[in-house]
Design a protein around this motif. Structure first.
Motif, PDB file in Angstrom:
ATOM      1  N   GLY A 180       0.786  -1.237  -0.024  1.00 17.29           N
ATOM      2  CA  GLY A 180       0.083  -0.070  -0.093  1.00 17.29           C
ATOM      3  C   GLY A 180       0.989   1.329  -0.068  1.00 17.29           C
ATOM      4  O   GLY A 180       0.108   2.407   0.127  1.00 17.29           O
ATOM      5  N   CYS A 181       2.201   1.095  -0.067  1.00 15.69           N
ATOM      6  CA  CYS A 181       3.051   2.222  -0.022  1.00 15.69           C
ATOM      7  C   CYS A 181       3.115   3.027  -1.509  1.00 15.69           C
ATOM      8  O   CYS A 181       3.107   2.115  -2.390  1.00 15.69           O
ATOM      9  CB  CYS A 181       4.430   1.971   0.303  1.00 15.69           C
ATOM     10  SG  CYS A 181       4.723   1.641   2.137  1.00 15.69           S
ATOM     11  N   ASN A 182       2.986   4.190  -1.641  1.00 16.02           N
ATOM     12  CA  ASN A 182       3.164   4.902  -2.785  1.00 16.02           C
ATOM     13  C   ASN A 182       4.648   4.988  -3.110  1.00 16.02           C
ATOM     14  O   ASN A 182       5.374   4.699  -2.325  1.00 16.02           O
ATOM     15  CB  ASN A 182       2.358   6.326  -2.889  1.00 16.02           C
ATOM     16  CG  ASN A 182       2.554   7.310  -1.815  1.00 16.02           C
ATOM     17  OD1 ASN A 182       3.798   7.413  -1.214  1.00 16.02           O
ATOM     18  ND2 ASN A 182       1.804   7.876  -1.365  1.00 16.02           N
ATOM     19  N   GLN A 183       5.037   5.762  -4.095  1.00 12.92           N
ATOM     20  CA  GLN A 183       6.487   5.766  -4.480  1.00 12.92           C
ATOM     21  C   GLN A 183       7.152   6.701  -3.298  1.00 12.92           C
ATOM     22  O   GLN A 183       8.343   6.056  -2.837  1.00 12.92           O
ATOM     23  CB  GLN A 183       6.559   6.735  -5.833  1.00 12.92           C
ATOM     24  CG  GLN A 183       8.121   6.363  -6.609  1.00 12.92           C
ATOM     25  CD  GLN A 183       8.308   4.864  -6.863  1.00 12.92           C
ATOM     26  OE1 GLN A 183       8.932   4.282  -6.148  1.00 12.92           O
ATOM     27  NE2 GLN A 183       7.373   4.129  -7.877  1.00 12.92           N
ATOM     28  N   TRP A 184       6.821   7.628  -2.859  1.00 12.48           N
ATOM     29  CA  TRP A 184       7.363   8.360  -1.774  1.00 12.48           C
ATOM     30  C   TRP A 184       7.514   7.878  -0.500  1.00 12.48           C
ATOM     31  O   TRP A 184       8.532   7.803   0.087  1.00 12.48           O
ATOM     32  CB  TRP A 184       6.687   9.674  -1.516  1.00 12.48           C
ATOM     33  CG  TRP A 184       6.844  10.805  -0.559  1.00 12.48           C
ATOM     34  CD1 TRP A 184       6.336  11.016   0.786  1.00 12.48           C
ATOM     35  CD2 TRP A 184       8.183  11.454  -0.445  1.00 12.48           C
ATOM     36  NE1 TRP A 184       7.104  11.690   1.585  1.00 12.48           N
ATOM     37  CE2 TRP A 184       8.347  12.044   0.865  1.00 12.48           C
ATOM     38  CE3 TRP A 184       9.324  11.680  -1.395  1.00 12.48           C
ATOM     39  CZ2 TRP A 184       9.567  12.831   1.301  1.00 12.48           C
ATOM     40  CZ3 TRP A 184      10.507  12.307  -0.770  1.00 12.48           C
ATOM     41  CH2 TRP A 184      10.486  12.942   0.446  1.00 12.48           C
ATOM     42  N   GLU A 185       6.406   7.069  -0.141  1.00 14.63           N
ATOM     43  CA  GLU A 185       6.326   6.503   1.151  1.00 14.63           C
ATOM     44  C   GLU A 185       7.419   5.067   0.720  1.00 14.63           C
ATOM     45  O   GLU A 185       8.078   4.628   1.857  1.00 14.63           O
ATOM     46  CB  GLU A 185       5.028   5.928   1.505  1.00 14.63           C
ATOM     47  CG  GLU A 185       4.103   6.860   1.953  1.00 14.63           C
ATOM     48  CD  GLU A 185       2.680   6.595   2.135  1.00 14.63           C
ATOM     49  OE1 GLU A 185       1.813   7.002   2.826  1.00 14.63           O
ATOM     50  OE2 GLU A 185       2.055   5.373   1.434  1.00 14.63           O
ATOM     51  N   SER A 186       7.459   4.555   0.013  1.00 17.37           N
ATOM     52  CA  SER A 186       8.244   3.503  -0.467  1.00 17.37           C
ATOM     53  C   SER A 186       9.910   3.778  -0.143  1.00 17.37           C
ATOM     54  O   SER A 186      10.853   3.368   0.206  1.00 17.37           O
ATOM     55  CB  SER A 186       8.214   2.717  -1.825  1.00 17.37           C
ATOM     56  OG  SER A 186       9.159   1.845  -1.779  1.00 17.37           O
ATOM     57  N   PHE A 187       9.999   5.042  -0.731  1.00 16.77           N
ATOM     58  CA  PHE A 187      11.396   5.674  -0.639  1.00 16.77           C
ATOM     59  C   PHE A 187      11.742   6.029   0.753  1.00 16.77           C
ATOM     60  O   PHE A 187      12.995   5.458   1.067  1.00 16.77           O
ATOM     61  CB  PHE A 187      11.490   7.040  -1.299  1.00 16.77           C
ATOM     62  CG  PHE A 187      12.643   7.896  -1.042  1.00 16.77           C
ATOM     63  CD1 PHE A 187      14.112   7.528  -1.142  1.00 16.77           C
ATOM     64  CD2 PHE A 187      12.384   9.201  -0.358  1.00 16.77           C
ATOM     65  CE1 PHE A 187      15.040   8.203  -0.885  1.00 16.77           C
ATOM     66  CE2 PHE A 187      13.507   9.869  -0.227  1.00 16.77           C
ATOM     67  CZ  PHE A 187      15.035   9.433  -0.264  1.00 16.77           C
ATOM     68  N   TYR A 188      11.001   6.831   1.426  1.00 21.44           N
ATOM     69  CA  TYR A 188      11.466   7.248   2.816  1.00 21.44           C
ATOM     70  C   TYR A 188      10.972   6.321   4.062  1.00 21.44           C
ATOM     71  O   TYR A 188      11.726   6.369   5.081  1.00 21.44           O
ATOM     72  CB  TYR A 188      10.962   8.704   3.302  1.00 21.44           C
ATOM     73  CG  TYR A 188       9.410   8.810   3.844  1.00 21.44           C
ATOM     74  CD1 TYR A 188       9.271   8.546   5.038  1.00 21.44           C
ATOM     75  CD2 TYR A 188       8.651   8.873   2.880  1.00 21.44           C
ATOM     76  CE1 TYR A 188       7.983   8.685   5.392  1.00 21.44           C
ATOM     77  CE2 TYR A 188       7.288   9.290   3.188  1.00 21.44           C
ATOM     78  CZ  TYR A 188       6.808   9.036   4.466  1.00 21.44           C
ATOM     79  OH  TYR A 188       5.845   9.359   4.907  1.00 21.44           O
TER      80      TYR A 188
END
Length: 279
Positions: A180-188
């Motif tokens: 359920g993480c978007n690209q930004w959440e997956s990054f940080y």
């Protein structure tokens, strides 16, 4: 007989190896010891020929003289703020750029990364004139922002952290996306914490590069109270003569921040370099 000869050869190689390492250690430490000893000498002793290693009488007067000649409190603060903001900019922007170049797909990705590599390979001196013109037009000369300006982006940091992100399996990011993480959440939340050792190494590299930067602080600052340690020490060199004991005393005082930084981050520095180099 052959076994004894082989054992003796190993011992000789071991002795020669340790002797070579000991010689290298002496060569590396000697300038530092010479600086300490010179800072305790008088001016005639420091210029004596043949040179003397030990001063006839140890004195701390040179340290008081250099403290009166330069506003060391301001120099420490300016240098610390410059290092702090350059490190923050390098970690934040290089992490995002490195992640993008390593894990994302976008148009002209290879071309843009090639530009980063070109910038990293060129000497930083060729950027001084355009950078100074930008700072001058902003009216920001003799400010902390002017000292930080060349470090707002870091080509080296982008390349360094890209290598770190490339060593992380893509499946980890895909698993975060499925959770359920978007690209930004997956990054940080997922990818960035996995590069902690490399980020620590980049922090030390950036701090060392910023601390040793001499030409830019001299160009962009004219007020001694806004200079860094390296630029301030350069003012101790006279046009015709130089008080070397005072200069060495100032250099010794200027080294203290980097010695403390290395002692604190020694383990992270070694681990980060080893990990990134292995990849």
């Amino acid at each position: 007989m052959k076994s004894a000869s082989l054992e003796q050869s190993k011992k000789i190689v071991k002795v020669l190896t340790y002797a070579f390492l000991a010689l290298g250690t002496i060569v590396m430490i000697f300038p530092f010891l010479w600086m300490i000893l010179t800072s305790s000498k008088t001016v005639p002793e420091s210029m004596q020929i043949p040179p003397t290693i030990l001063p006839k009488e140890f004195t701390l007067k040179n340290f008081s003289d250099v403290m009166q000649s330069l506003p060391f409190v301001n120099l420490y603060i300016n240098t610390g703020l410059m290092i702090l903001f350059r490190v923050i900019c390098a970690v934040v922007f290089s992490s995002m750029a490195g992640y993008a170049f390593a894990k994302l797909k976008f148009k002209y990705k290879n071309l843009l990364f090639g530009i980063v590599l070109v910038q990293m390979s060129l000497p930083s001196q060729i950027f001084i004139i355009p950078q100074y013109q930008m700072v001058a037009k902003l009216g920001a000369a003799n400010t902390i922002f002017a000292l930080v300006f060349p470090g707002l982006v870091s080509a080296f940091g982008t390349f360094f952290l890209r290598q770190a992100y490339m060593g992380i399996p893509t499946e980890i990011g895909e698993a975060a996306y499925l959770d359920g993480c978007n690209q930004w959440e997956s990054f940080y939340k997922v990818m960035f914490p996995l590069t902690s050792s490399s980020v620590a190494a980049l922090t030390v590299f950036t701090a060392v590069f910023a601390y040793g930067d001499l030409m830019w602080p001299q160009v962009v600052t004219s007020d001694v109270k806004m200079m860094t340690l390296s630029a301030g020490l350069a003012n101790l060199r006279g046009q015709f003569t130089t008080n070397f004991p005072v200069l060495m005393a100032g250099s010794l005082l200027a080294m203290l921040p980097m010695i403390v930084l290395y002692l604190i981050f020694q383990r992270q520095f070694i681990e980060g370099v080893a990990m990134t180099g292995g990849k």
